[in-house]
Scaffold this motif. Structure first.
Motif, PDB file in Angstrom:
ATOM      1  N   ALA A 141      16.252 -21.595 -33.238  1.00 43.22           N
ATOM      2  CA  ALA A 141      15.249 -20.611 -33.673  1.00 43.22           C
ATOM      3  C   ALA A 141      14.191 -20.373 -32.598  1.00 43.22           C
ATOM      4  N   TYR A 142      13.882 -21.393 -31.796  1.00 45.29           N
ATOM      5  CA  TYR A 142      12.830 -21.265 -30.770  1.00 45.29           C
ATOM      6  C   TYR A 142      13.434 -21.557 -29.406  1.00 45.29           C
ATOM      7  N   ARG A 143      13.198 -20.642 -28.460  1.00 45.44           N
ATOM      8  CA  ARG A 143      13.889 -20.754 -27.159  1.00 45.44           C
ATOM      9  C   ARG A 143      12.876 -20.755 -26.003  1.00 45.44           C
ATOM     10  N   ILE A 144      13.062 -21.726 -25.117  1.00 45.58           N
ATOM     11  CA  ILE A 144      12.165 -21.871 -23.964  1.00 45.58           C
ATOM     12  C   ILE A 144      13.004 -21.762 -22.692  1.00 45.58           C
ATOM     13  N   ALA A 145      12.540 -20.961 -21.726  1.00 49.53           N
ATOM     14  CA  ALA A 145      13.203 -20.888 -20.415  1.00 49.53           C
ATOM     15  C   ALA A 145      12.372 -21.676 -19.406  1.00 49.53           C
ATOM     16  N   VAL A 146      13.039 -22.500 -18.610  1.00 56.03           N
ATOM     17  CA  VAL A 146      12.319 -23.246 -17.582  1.00 56.03           C
ATOM     18  C   VAL A 146      12.492 -22.538 -16.246  1.00 56.03           C
ATOM     19  N   ASP A 147      11.388 -22.224 -15.630  1.00 59.28           N
ATOM     20  CA  ASP A 147      11.231 -21.419 -14.418  1.00 59.28           C
ATOM     21  C   ASP A 147      11.591 -19.957 -14.690  1.00 59.28           C
ATOM     22  N   LEU A 148      12.854 -19.672 -14.959  1.00 61.42           N
ATOM     23  CA  LEU A 148      13.261 -18.300 -15.311  1.00 61.42           C
ATOM     24  C   LEU A 148      14.332 -18.380 -16.386  1.00 61.42           C
ATOM     25  N   PRO A 149      14.436 -17.377 -17.249  1.00 55.13           N
ATOM     26  CA  PRO A 149      15.607 -17.333 -18.141  1.00 55.13           C
ATOM     27  C   PRO A 149      16.877 -17.227 -17.289  1.00 55.13           C
ATOM     28  N   SER A 150      17.898 -17.961 -17.647  1.00 55.50           N
ATOM     29  CA  SER A 150      19.148 -17.882 -16.867  1.00 55.50           C
ATOM     30  C   SER A 150      19.716 -16.476 -16.979  1.00 55.50           C
ATOM     31  N   GLY A 151      20.171 -15.955 -15.846  1.00 52.39           N
ATOM     32  CA  GLY A 151      20.679 -14.578 -15.832  1.00 52.39           C
ATOM     33  C   GLY A 151      19.670 -13.607 -15.261  1.00 52.39           C
ATOM     34  N   VAL A 152      18.423 -14.068 -15.052  1.00 56.27           N
ATOM     35  CA  VAL A 152      17.404 -13.220 -14.414  1.00 56.27           C
ATOM     36  C   VAL A 152      17.438 -13.473 -12.911  1.00 56.27           C
ATOM     37  N   GLU A 153      17.539 -12.397 -12.158  1.00 57.20           N
ATOM     38  CA  GLU A 153      17.452 -12.503 -10.702  1.00 57.20           C
ATOM     39  C   GLU A 153      15.968 -12.625 -10.354  1.00 57.20           C
ATOM     40  N   SER A 154      15.636 -13.519  -9.442  1.00 57.36           N
ATOM     41  CA  SER A 154      14.245 -13.955  -9.279  1.00 57.36           C
ATOM     42  C   SER A 154      13.283 -12.896  -8.720  1.00 57.36           C
ATOM     43  N   ASP A 155      13.771 -11.982  -7.889  1.00 60.13           N
ATOM     44  CA  ASP A 155      12.846 -11.157  -7.089  1.00 60.13           C
ATOM     45  C   ASP A 155      12.561  -9.757  -7.627  1.00 60.13           C
ATOM     46  N   ALA A 156      13.506  -9.142  -8.337  1.00 57.37           N
ATOM     47  CA  ALA A 156      13.351  -7.712  -8.643  1.00 57.37           C
ATOM     48  C   ALA A 156      13.313  -7.410 -10.132  1.00 57.37           C
ATOM     49  N   GLY A 157      13.247  -8.444 -10.963  1.00 54.64           N
ATOM     50  CA  GLY A 157      13.175  -8.216 -12.405  1.00 54.64           C
ATOM     51  C   GLY A 157      14.495  -7.772 -13.016  1.00 54.64           C
ATOM     52  N   ARG A 158      15.585  -7.985 -12.256  1.00 54.95           N
ATOM     53  CA  ARG A 158      16.885  -7.518 -12.759  1.00 54.95           C
ATOM     54  C   ARG A 158      17.532  -8.568 -13.646  1.00 54.95           C
ATOM     55  N   MET A 159      18.283  -8.103 -14.667  1.00 54.52           N
ATOM     56  CA  MET A 159      19.139  -8.986 -15.450  1.00 54.52           C
ATOM     57  C   MET A 159      20.532  -8.894 -14.822  1.00 54.52           C
ATOM     58  N   LEU A 160      21.112 -10.029 -14.457  1.00 48.30           N
ATOM     59  CA  LEU A 160      22.427  -9.993 -13.801  1.00 48.30           C
ATOM     60  C   LEU A 160      23.564  -9.872 -14.815  1.00 48.30           C
ATOM     61  N   ASP A 161      23.269 -10.176 -16.083  1.00 46.70           N
ATOM     62  CA  ASP A 161      24.270 -10.008 -17.154  1.00 46.70           C
ATOM     63  C   ASP A 161      23.612  -9.267 -18.317  1.00 46.70           C
ATOM     64  N   GLU A 162      24.462  -8.705 -19.186  1.00 49.18           N
ATOM     65  CA  GLU A 162      23.908  -7.962 -20.325  1.00 49.18           C
ATOM     66  C   GLU A 162      23.818  -8.841 -21.557  1.00 49.18           C
ATOM     67  N   ASP A 163      22.978  -8.405 -22.496  1.00 51.40           N
ATOM     68  CA  ASP A 163      22.868  -9.061 -23.804  1.00 51.40           C
ATOM     69  C   ASP A 163      22.562 -10.546 -23.725  1.00 51.40           C
ATOM     70  N   LEU A 164      21.712 -10.922 -22.795  1.00 55.10           N
ATOM     71  CA  LEU A 164      21.293 -12.322 -22.732  1.00 55.10           C
ATOM     72  C   LEU A 164      20.130 -12.537 -23.708  1.00 55.10           C
ATOM     73  N   PRO A 165      19.912 -13.786 -24.125  1.00 56.64           N
ATOM     74  CA  PRO A 165      18.888 -14.012 -25.148  1.00 56.64           C
ATOM     75  C   PRO A 165      17.462 -13.720 -24.686  1.00 56.64           C
ATOM     76  N   ASP A 166      16.589 -13.504 -25.675  1.00 53.82           N
ATOM     77  CA  ASP A 166      15.148 -13.446 -25.439  1.00 53.82           C
ATOM     78  C   ASP A 166      14.582 -14.851 -25.639  1.00 53.82           C
ATOM     79  N   TYR A 167      13.431 -15.082 -25.018  1.00 54.41           N
ATOM     80  CA  TYR A 167      12.782 -16.399 -25.120  1.00 54.41           C
ATOM     81  C   TYR A 167      11.394 -16.246 -25.728  1.00 54.41           C
ATOM     82  N   HIS A 168      10.925 -17.333 -26.343  1.00 50.52           N
ATOM     83  CA  HIS A 168       9.569 -17.327 -26.895  1.00 50.52           C
ATOM     84  C   HIS A 168       8.557 -17.804 -25.865  1.00 50.52           C
ATOM     85  N   LEU A 169       9.016 -18.613 -24.920  1.00 50.00           N
ATOM     86  CA  LEU A 169       8.128 -19.210 -23.922  1.00 50.00           C
ATOM     87  C   LEU A 169       8.909 -19.358 -22.618  1.00 50.00           C
ATOM     88  N   THR A 170       8.266 -19.013 -21.496  1.00 52.30           N
ATOM     89  CA  THR A 170       8.859 -19.234 -20.177  1.00 52.30           C
ATOM     90  C   THR A 170       7.873 -20.047 -19.353  1.00 52.30           C
TER      91      THR A 170
END
Ligand SMILES: NC(=O)C1=CN([C@@H]2O[C@H](COP(=O)(O)OP(=O)(O)OC[C@H]3O[C@@H](n4cnc5c(N)ncnc54)[C@H](O)[C@@H]3O)[C@@H](O)[C@H]2O)[C@@H](O)CC1
Ligand SMILES: [K+]
Length: 462
Positions: A141-170
């Motif tokens: 029910a509650y999801r936390i991403a450490v450093d970045l959500p997996s699937g997020v490319e670090s520099d340009a705000g791009r998602m490298l895959d589709e339909d990845l989960p949302d997080y409550h806290l990063t």
């Protein structure tokens, strides 16, 4: 340049910062231990006694996850780790060896901690890993991403895959990364928290904008000393009127609309001057000029833009003016702010022959080629000031996605410039005033409603 005490780093700059820490005596393992422990504190608070699943990847982000799992377990929290890939990095291997709890194939706990990939993600996750992430997201029910959500490319705000989960806290480690503040990635991260690793200032890095402070007029102020702004109208005066009405509430002492326009709706305080533009702009007291909203895109509009550029040294160019601007139009010594939305940035890139795909790189290239500050506006504002300093911002409210709010933003920025602020500071203050006004305006709102809340936002920054 402003000190980058709140730096926003690329993955490469982050590696450089890490190398500097290591040259000072830290090791990958000690940094991981600090980062993991600090992140575990945030997870501990969010979990509030509930059970936790930590998903660990093959690199150092996975290593952070093993530290988090160990620390939470030591504190008595029920923890399970899922580690679908072999651990590659040495420090991560040591962190894995130090974790003595269960490693399972799947889990149903209350909190998911995503430590699959961080800044080292170099390609899309692929079917198995995206399937695993989606499945785990559904079970927690509650999801936390450490450093970045997996699937997020670090520099340009791009998602490298589709339909990845949302997080409550990063939980960002060591420094913000650009994707923490860029769309679409930023929209998936929930609350953002930063763990300090002692990185300090990073030369040349982007910075996260901090709350500005505006001042009341000095005791000796009169309308001209507070700043005279001329808003140049054109074919469709409504948009220029919006910019002028916003500007009247954002600090300038005197706002004039230079347009052939008379309407019973014109505010009493707004001076409408329909003389020839050359003549109106020859008033020496004008401190700044705003042009573009409602200007039109025909030859007459281009003529008005060239007249404004010939007559004024300090300008904000928005909307149609951005579609008409060509290389060489802005001269050395002029102080100009461009405020393009996505489509207008595309048009500027085409006019100036810019081919980069990354939005920050595109804005930087236009800044260099046109020789001016640029605020690439949108849900994630990107400012390049006159010195090339990149500034990112906390996200703007999505209710701003309505007609005319861009005209309001450029009106505020021009008003700030008329008060004497340089182009970069004017743009930065405008973003905060616009964003806070949008938070305060009862939604759904239209841009006219938004204007009424600018003074209330302004008071907040006094
Ligand atoms: N830079 C620093 O100062 C610190 C970094 N730390 C952590 O280290 C992370 C970066 O570590 P890494 O560089 O090891 O990167 P990651 O842990 O993000 O992952 C990189 C690993 O995953 C592999 N990989 C990349 N994309 C993949 C894909 N699509 N499918 C399968 N495997 C893939 C790579 O080959 C590499 O082995 C940061 O995000 C942060 O969590 C922290 O430990 C503390 C300090
Ligand atoms: K992660």
């Amino acid at each position: 340049m402003k000190p980058t005490t709140d730096p926003v780093l690329t993955a490469r700059e982050m590696r450089g910062a890490e190398e500097r820490l290591m040259a000072g005596g830290a090791t990958a393992r000690t940094l991981m231990e600090i980062a993991g422990r600090e992140a575990a504190d945030w997870v501990w608070r969010a979990a509030a006694g509930r059970s936790v699943t930590v998903l660990c990847g093959p690199g150092n982000n996975g290593g952070d996850g093993f530290v988090i799992a160990r620390v939470l377990q030591e504190r008595g929290l029920p923890v399970e780790v899922i580690a679908p890939l072999d651990t590659g990095a040495q420090a991560a291997g040591e962190a894995r060896a130090a974790y003595a709890g269960p490693i399972v194939e799947s889990a149903d706990n209350a909190v998911l901690v995503d430590c699959l990939f961080g800044t080292g993600l170099s390609r899309p996750l692929g079917g198995d890993l995206t399937g695993l992430l989606r499945d785990l997201a559904q079970r927690h029910a509650y999801r936390i991403a450490v450093d970045l959500p997996s699937g997020v490319e670090s520099d340009a705000g791009r998602m490298l895959d589709e339909d990845l989960p949302d997080y409550h806290l990063t939980i960002a480690l060591g420094a913000w990364k650009r994707s923490h503040w860029l769309m679409p990635a930023a929209a998936r991260m929930g609350e953002r928290r930063l763990v300090d690793l002692g990185i300090g200032e990073v030369a040349g890095a982007a910075r996260l904008s901090t709350t500005p402070q505006v001042s009341p007029p000095p005791a000796s102020a009169h309308k001209y000393s507070r700043g005279l702004l001329a808003v140049v109208g054109g074919a469709m005066p409504g948009a220029a009127m919006l910019a002028a009405r916003a500007a009247m509430r954002a600090g300038a002492g005197y706002v004039k609309l230079l347009a052939d326009y008379k309407s019973p709706m014109t505010p009493d305080e707004l001076v409408v001057d329909d003389s020839a533009l050359e003549e109106s702009l020859s008033d020496e007291r004008i401190d700044a000029v705003a042009i573009g909203p409602g200007l039109g895109r025909d030859a007459a509009a281009r003529g008005r833009l060239l007249t404004a550029l010939a007559r004024a040294d300090r300008l904000v160019l928005d909307a149609d003016a951005l579609m008409l601007l060509r290389p060489g139009d802005i001269e050395d010594g002029q102080e100009v702010l461009l405020t393009p939305h996505g489509g207008e940035l595309d048009a500027l890139c085409q006019a100036f022959g810019v081919e980069a795909s990354d939005r920050i790189e595109r804005a930087l290239a236009v800044h260099r080629l046109a020789g001016c500050a640029i605020l690439a506006k949108g849900p994630d504002n990107v400012l390049i000031d006159q010195d090339g300093q990149i500034t990112l911002f906390p996200p703007a409210p999505s209710w701003l996605s309505t007609a005319g709010t861009g005209d309001v933003l450029s009106g505020i920025a021009a008003s700030r410039m008329a008060t004497g602020k340089n182009a970069g500071d004017a743009a930065e203050e405008a973003v905060w005033l616009h964003t806070l006004a949008a938070r305060m305006t009862p939604a759904p709102f239209c841009s006219g409603d938004l204007i009424r809340y600018i003074p209330i936002a302004y008071e907040h920054f006094l």
